[in-house]
Write an enzyme that holds these catalytic residues in place. Structure first.
Site, PDB file in Angstrom:
ATOM      1  N   HIS A   1      -4.914   1.863   7.349  1.00  0.00           N
ATOM      2  CA  HIS A   1      -3.391   2.624   7.357  1.00  0.00           C
ATOM      3  C   HIS A   1      -3.193   3.597   6.568  1.00  0.00           C
ATOM      4  O   HIS A   1      -2.719   4.622   6.616  1.00  0.00           O
ATOM      5  CB  HIS A   1      -2.408   1.203   7.040  1.00  0.00           C
ATOM      6  N   GLU A   2      -3.771   3.439   5.169  1.00  0.00           N
ATOM      7  CA  GLU A   2      -3.383   4.332   4.235  1.00  0.00           C
ATOM      8  C   GLU A   2      -4.302   5.561   4.071  1.00  0.00           C
ATOM      9  O   GLU A   2      -3.776   6.571   3.997  1.00  0.00           O
ATOM     10  CB  GLU A   2      -3.459   3.776   2.560  1.00  0.00           C
TER      11      GLU A   2
ATOM     12  N   HIS B   1      -2.747   7.816   6.384  1.00  0.00           N
ATOM     13  CA  HIS B   1      -1.776   8.796   5.814  1.00  0.00           C
ATOM     14  C   HIS B   1      -2.381  10.081   5.091  1.00  0.00           C
ATOM     15  O   HIS B   1      -1.569  11.158   5.369  1.00  0.00           O
ATOM     16  CB  HIS B   1      -1.244   8.109   4.556  1.00  0.00           C
TER      17      HIS B   1
ATOM     18  N   GLY C   1       0.749  -1.231   0.007  1.00  0.00           N
ATOM     19  CA  GLY C   1       0.000   0.005  -0.023  1.00  0.00           C
ATOM     20  C   GLY C   1       0.936   1.329  -0.025  1.00  0.00           C
ATOM     21  O   GLY C   1       2.108   1.174   0.439  1.00  0.00           O
TER      22      GLY C   1
ATOM     23  N   CYS D   1       5.537   0.255   7.245  1.00  0.00           N
ATOM     24  CA  CYS D   1       5.328   1.428   6.402  1.00  0.00           C
ATOM     25  C   CYS D   1       6.510   1.460   5.319  1.00  0.00           C
ATOM     26  O   CYS D   1       7.525   1.503   6.059  1.00  0.00           O
ATOM     27  CB  CYS D   1       4.979   2.475   7.307  1.00  0.00           C
ATOM     28  N   LEU D   2       6.186   1.839   4.134  1.00  0.00           N
ATOM     29  CA  LEU D   2       7.607   2.149   3.253  1.00  0.00           C
ATOM     30  C   LEU D   2       7.961   3.461   3.912  1.00  0.00           C
ATOM     31  O   LEU D   2       8.941   3.621   3.653  1.00  0.00           O
ATOM     32  CB  LEU D   2       6.891   2.208   1.905  1.00  0.00           C
TER      33      LEU D   2
ATOM     34  N   GLN E   1       3.166   9.979   0.642  1.00  0.00           N
ATOM     35  CA  GLN E   1       4.428   9.214   0.779  1.00  0.00           C
ATOM     36  C   GLN E   1       5.610   9.393  -0.366  1.00  0.00           C
ATOM     37  O   GLN E   1       6.672   9.034  -0.253  1.00  0.00           O
ATOM     38  CB  GLN E   1       4.342   7.649   1.115  1.00  0.00           C
TER      39      GLN E   1
HETATM   40 NI    NI Z   1       2.533   3.547   5.532  1.00  0.00          NI
END
Ligand code: NI
Length: 176
Positions: free
Chosen positions: A136-137, A140, A46, A94-95, A51
């Site tokens: 989660h996304e 963000h 995701g 998380c990236l 990000q």
């Molecule tokens: Ni994340």
């Protein structure tokens, strides 16, 4: 499609509240495709636009396993319409917070409305990993990170570690 650099903790950009997408047009679709390329390259399941430094309410998800056909999903202006009282716990990563994982408890099921990549209104009832990933996304898009859902003690430790890593990445400054 091009791979974009990822914004990493503690970059304050991650705390931006993203703006609604006003028009689903070719540049936005290109951004969605670039986000998918960036996510596959990482690899991750995701990614939110913020990000890659774009403060727009758009996220991409693909839960297909490595040996499966890709199943990219694009969510534009997602809105949580409702969530279950039942909760589930997943180990999240998380990236933007590489190599850190922690268990997070969230509603097990969420109903979400959104625009797809073609700008069509859609609604889904997500459960399992998709429900977790969507929440989660969507977090963000409001500048919220998964570490905001863990204990303050653990969060402070992670932030401290990433601040140090960021400092170590800075080139040495010339003196004199
Ligand atoms: Ni994340």
């Amino acid at each position: 499609m091009s791979i974009k650099p990822l914004i990493i903790l503690p970059d304050p950009i991650l705390r931006t509240v993203s703006k609604p997408v006003e028009r689903v047009d070719a540049p936005l679709q290109k951004l969605a495709d670039d986000m998918l390329a960036t996510m596959y390259d990482a690899p991750g399941i995701g990614l939110a636009a913020i990000q890659v430094g774009e403060p727009l309410r758009m996220l991409v998800i693909d839960l297909a396993k490595e040996d499966e056909t890709p199943a990219p999903l694009v969510f534009i202006n997602p809105q949580v319409l409702g969530s279950s009282d039942e909760r589930s716990v997943y180990e999240e990563g998380c990236l933007s917070i590489p190599d850190y994982y922690a268990e997070v408890e969230r509603p097990a099921t969420v109903r979400v409305s959104y625009l797809d990549r073609d700008g069509k209104t859609q609604e889904i009832e997500a459960d399992g990993l998709l429900a977790t990933c969507l929440q989660h996304e969507i977090d963000h898009l409001d500048g919220v990170l998964f570490i905001d859902h863990i204990s303050k003690l653990k969060r402070d430790m992670v932030v401290k570690k990433f601040k140090k890593l960021a400092r170590d990445r800075q080139p040495a400054r010339m003196v004199g």
